[in-house]
Design a protein around this motif. Structure first.
Motif, PDB file in Angstrom:
ATOM      1  N   ALA A 118       0.656  -1.056   0.112  1.00 31.86           N
ATOM      2  CA  ALA A 118      -0.130   0.128   0.084  1.00 31.86           C
ATOM      3  C   ALA A 118       1.007   1.187  -0.162  1.00 31.86           C
ATOM      4  N   MET A 119       1.751   1.117   0.609  1.00 28.27           N
ATOM      5  CA  MET A 119       2.638   2.608   1.001  1.00 28.27           C
ATOM      6  C   MET A 119       3.555   2.662  -0.378  1.00 28.27           C
ATOM      7  N   ARG A 120       3.932   1.606  -1.289  1.00 27.76           N
ATOM      8  CA  ARG A 120       4.772   1.622  -2.149  1.00 27.76           C
ATOM      9  C   ARG A 120       3.818   1.993  -3.499  1.00 27.76           C
ATOM     10  N   GLU A 121       2.522   1.115  -3.577  1.00 30.43           N
ATOM     11  CA  GLU A 121       1.837   1.334  -4.714  1.00 30.43           C
ATOM     12  C   GLU A 121       0.586   1.927  -4.821  1.00 30.43           C
ATOM     13  N   GLU A 122       0.177   2.486  -3.612  1.00 32.17           N
ATOM     14  CA  GLU A 122      -1.143   2.861  -3.637  1.00 32.17           C
ATOM     15  C   GLU A 122      -0.921   4.629  -2.951  1.00 32.17           C
ATOM     16  N   ARG A 123       0.076   5.298  -2.995  1.00 25.93           N
ATOM     17  CA  ARG A 123       0.479   6.370  -2.417  1.00 25.93           C
ATOM     18  C   ARG A 123      -0.302   7.585  -3.198  1.00 25.93           C
TER      19      ARG A 123
ATOM     20  N   LEU B 112      -4.813 -14.001  -1.832  1.00 21.99           N
ATOM     21  CA  LEU B 112      -5.966 -14.542  -1.948  1.00 21.99           C
ATOM     22  C   LEU B 112      -7.020 -14.259  -0.886  1.00 21.99           C
ATOM     23  N   VAL B 113      -6.022 -14.057   0.298  1.00 21.62           N
ATOM     24  CA  VAL B 113      -6.836 -13.619   1.620  1.00 21.62           C
ATOM     25  C   VAL B 113      -7.116 -12.247   1.536  1.00 21.62           C
ATOM     26  N   ASP B 114      -6.088 -11.238   1.092  1.00 20.56           N
ATOM     27  CA  ASP B 114      -6.097  -9.842   1.026  1.00 20.56           C
ATOM     28  C   ASP B 114      -7.537  -9.527  -0.044  1.00 20.56           C
ATOM     29  N   ARG B 115      -7.727 -10.454  -0.737  1.00 21.33           N
ATOM     30  CA  ARG B 115      -8.986 -10.201  -2.110  1.00 21.33           C
ATOM     31  C   ARG B 115     -10.022 -10.554  -1.112  1.00 21.33           C
ATOM     32  N   GLU B 116     -10.130 -11.582  -0.241  1.00 23.11           N
ATOM     33  CA  GLU B 116     -11.073 -12.056   0.612  1.00 23.11           C
ATOM     34  C   GLU B 116     -11.555 -10.879   1.568  1.00 23.11           C
ATOM     35  N   ILE B 117     -10.645 -10.315   2.127  1.00 19.90           N
ATOM     36  CA  ILE B 117     -10.892  -9.023   3.172  1.00 19.90           C
ATOM     37  C   ILE B 117     -11.328  -8.183   2.562  1.00 19.90           C
ATOM     38  N   GLU B 129     -14.368  -0.737  -5.648  1.00 18.79           N
ATOM     39  CA  GLU B 129     -14.325  -1.237  -7.290  1.00 18.79           C
ATOM     40  C   GLU B 129     -12.857  -1.241  -7.626  1.00 18.79           C
ATOM     41  N   ALA B 130     -12.576   0.123  -7.491  1.00 14.77           N
ATOM     42  CA  ALA B 130     -11.216   0.432  -8.015  1.00 14.77           C
ATOM     43  C   ALA B 130      -9.952  -0.367  -7.349  1.00 14.77           C
ATOM     44  N   ARG B 131     -10.015  -0.533  -6.056  1.00  9.88           N
ATOM     45  CA  ARG B 131      -9.114  -1.575  -5.551  1.00  9.88           C
ATOM     46  C   ARG B 131      -9.189  -3.041  -5.575  1.00  9.88           C
ATOM     47  N   LEU B 132     -10.339  -3.229  -5.720  1.00 10.45           N
ATOM     48  CA  LEU B 132     -10.486  -4.820  -6.173  1.00 10.45           C
ATOM     49  C   LEU B 132      -9.945  -5.368  -7.206  1.00 10.45           C
ATOM     50  N   ARG B 133     -10.118  -4.502  -8.155  1.00 13.94           N
ATOM     51  CA  ARG B 133      -9.278  -4.784  -9.469  1.00 13.94           C
ATOM     52  C   ARG B 133      -7.831  -4.894  -9.045  1.00 13.94           C
ATOM     53  N   ILE B 134      -7.171  -3.965  -8.586  1.00 13.83           N
ATOM     54  CA  ILE B 134      -5.733  -4.079  -8.349  1.00 13.83           C
ATOM     55  C   ILE B 134      -5.253  -5.414  -7.297  1.00 13.83           C
ATOM     56  N   GLU B 136      -7.236  -8.009  -7.375  1.00 16.37           N
ATOM     57  CA  GLU B 136      -7.411  -9.262  -8.118  1.00 16.37           C
ATOM     58  C   GLU B 136      -6.249  -9.598  -8.946  1.00 16.37           C
ATOM     59  N   ASP B 137      -5.688  -8.433  -9.694  1.00 13.29           N
ATOM     60  CA  ASP B 137      -4.370  -8.609 -10.480  1.00 13.29           C
ATOM     61  C   ASP B 137      -3.359  -9.208  -9.894  1.00 13.29           C
ATOM     62  N   ARG B 138      -3.273  -8.497  -8.537  1.00 17.88           N
ATOM     63  CA  ARG B 138      -2.105  -9.176  -7.593  1.00 17.88           C
ATOM     64  C   ARG B 138      -2.481 -10.763  -7.266  1.00 17.88           C
ATOM     65  N   ALA B 139      -3.517 -11.175  -7.290  1.00 13.31           N
ATOM     66  CA  ALA B 139      -3.883 -12.500  -6.788  1.00 13.31           C
ATOM     67  C   ALA B 139      -3.623 -13.444  -8.124  1.00 13.31           C
ATOM     68  N   ARG B 140      -3.825 -12.816  -9.292  1.00 15.57           N
ATOM     69  CA  ARG B 140      -3.793 -13.505 -10.563  1.00 15.57           C
ATOM     70  C   ARG B 140      -2.288 -13.593 -10.701  1.00 15.57           C
ATOM     71  N   LYS B 141      -1.391 -13.096 -10.176  1.00 12.91           N
ATOM     72  CA  LYS B 141       0.119 -13.452 -10.617  1.00 12.91           C
ATOM     73  C   LYS B 141       0.458 -14.679 -10.173  1.00 12.91           C
ATOM     74  N   PRO B 142       0.479 -15.128  -8.985  1.00 12.01           N
ATOM     75  CA  PRO B 142       0.722 -16.401  -8.297  1.00 12.01           C
ATOM     76  C   PRO B 142      -0.141 -17.307  -9.006  1.00 12.01           C
ATOM     77  N   LEU B 143      -1.247 -17.255  -9.387  1.00  5.42           N
ATOM     78  CA  LEU B 143      -2.415 -18.091  -9.605  1.00  5.42           C
ATOM     79  C   LEU B 143      -2.041 -18.539 -11.274  1.00  5.42           C
ATOM     80  N   GLY B 144      -1.489 -17.599 -11.946  1.00  8.15           N
ATOM     81  CA  GLY B 144      -1.053 -17.696 -13.281  1.00  8.15           C
ATOM     82  C   GLY B 144       0.084 -18.572 -13.503  1.00  8.15           C
ATOM     83  N   GLU B 145       1.031 -18.356 -12.591  1.00  6.36           N
ATOM     84  CA  GLU B 145       2.313 -18.799 -12.562  1.00  6.36           C
ATOM     85  C   GLU B 145       2.347 -20.135 -12.029  1.00  6.36           C
ATOM     86  N   LEU B 146       1.208 -20.442 -11.194  1.00  7.94           N
ATOM     87  CA  LEU B 146       1.096 -21.627 -10.726  1.00  7.94           C
ATOM     88  C   LEU B 146       0.286 -22.651 -11.796  1.00  7.94           C
ATOM     89  N   SER B 147      -0.592 -22.000 -12.336  1.00  6.82           N
ATOM     90  CA  SER B 147      -1.245 -22.745 -13.658  1.00  6.82           C
ATOM     91  C   SER B 147      -0.071 -23.042 -14.413  1.00  6.82           C
TER      92      SER B 147
END
Lengths: 216, 216
Positions: A118-123, B112-117, B129-134, B136-147
């Motif tokens: 948050a501090m790095r990317e959402e400032r 994934l927990v951050d998204r749940e929270i 809405e704006a932050r959920l997109r961020i 979700e993209d953050r969660a997609r990174k490890p999911l895509g790599e795991l896939s």
């Protein structure tokens, strides 16, 4: 056989010891195991050769003969199992030390990393201040509970072990940003970690990479 | 000696198997170890008796004679070490399985927990809405790599082991919320986990607690 770890060719932390190779270097220094380091650029981290070692394209990795590991927690655990000095001999004490290893990485670190992000990317976002307060309160919960459990003990459960190494390394990352100052016993705990000769050797080794890269 | 674990007296997930006792129950079922369950209320979780077992006031805990453990990852690891069936015998394969255990909990689970929270606690915020997109993209990174790493393999590294158990349990938590549907091979991987008889027994056992609590 000398293991090889990977670390950032140009660490974004500018040699402050915040990257996760620091934990692995520290563990190797605690047990007195020499190691080689292969530096990787951000581009190289996403190339097939590195992804074969680390599916998430991160550092550190650990190679030893035909064994290749990733995830700093797993690497520290492997080192602690191979060598004396980082896990108690008593089976129950050993299992409890492993509880603290997982607690450092799965309970204490995630909200601290979330705060860093948050501090790095959402400032520059309109919600930054409001959300930072929420994120900080979320991070304070495990920090407060950890502070209560530690009390005035030197380490979390008996003598220094791999649980303390990971916990102190996780807390060390947040040292510069103020939140740890709210918990004097946790600050003192991190300072005890930093005072260990093995920590200092590990810190100096990662700093030397940054110094060489910036003068090169 | 029969171990005792703790679980929510009234699980906020309404018996959907999302609480972390599910992982421990699943591991115990995989190795065929009977266990007792002590249910704790939210109030009891914050009282000294429970905090002595779990410094962060969470479930599950694990008691076996004079051993008391916390952190689901550490408990699953303890079970896997004590019993055959959840970790390979070969030392290198075992170390790699442990890499996946840490990857599940320290790399894949946190975003994934951050998204749940965010979905649970920030839904009424102006930034949701704006932050959920961020997030979700953050969660997609490890999911895509795991896939990509999983590809068309059945499990992550050879036969099913504790690394798959934790990874599938982590992904299972996000199954209901859509994001996993973007990765058909990960969805199929979770479905293979759910199809295991041990998963089903564990799921039914935690569901029975919720059913009893709501009819009681």
């Amino acid at each position: 056989m000398t293991p090889t770890i990977t670390a950032f060719k140009q660490s974004p932390d500018r040699g402050r010891g915040l990257a996760r190779d620091m934990r692995v270097r520290w563990a190797l220094e605690e047990v007195g195991q020499p190691y080689d380091v292969r530096l990787v650029s951000f581009r190289e981290m996403k190339e097939p050769a590195h992804l074969a070692l680390h599916p998430f394209g991160q550092i550190p990795t650990y190679e030893e003969g035909d064994l290749a590991l990733f995830e700093s927690g797993a690497i520290v655990f492997h080192i602690a199992q191979r060598h004396a000095g980082l896990l108690p001999d008593d089976a129950n004490a050993r299992a409890r030390a492993i509880s603290w290893m997982f607690a450092a990485l799965n309970t204490v670190e995630p909200p601290l990393v979330d705060r860093e992000i948050a501090m790095r990317e959402e400032r520059d976002k309109s919600w930054y201040e409001a959300r930072l307060r929420i994120v900080e309160d979320r991070a304070r919960k495990p920090l407060g509970e950890l502070s209560i459990r530690l009390g005035d003990a030197e380490w979390l459960d008996g003598a220094f072990n791999a649980g303390d190494l990971l916990m102190a390394a996780v807390l060390f990352r947040s040292k510069g940003s103020g939140i740890l100052d709210e918990y004097p016993n946790l600050s003192a705990y991190v300072a005890r970690g930093e005072a260990r000769p093995a920590f200092k050797r590990a810190f100096d080794a990662q700093l030397a990479v940054f110094t060489a890269a910036s003068s090169g």
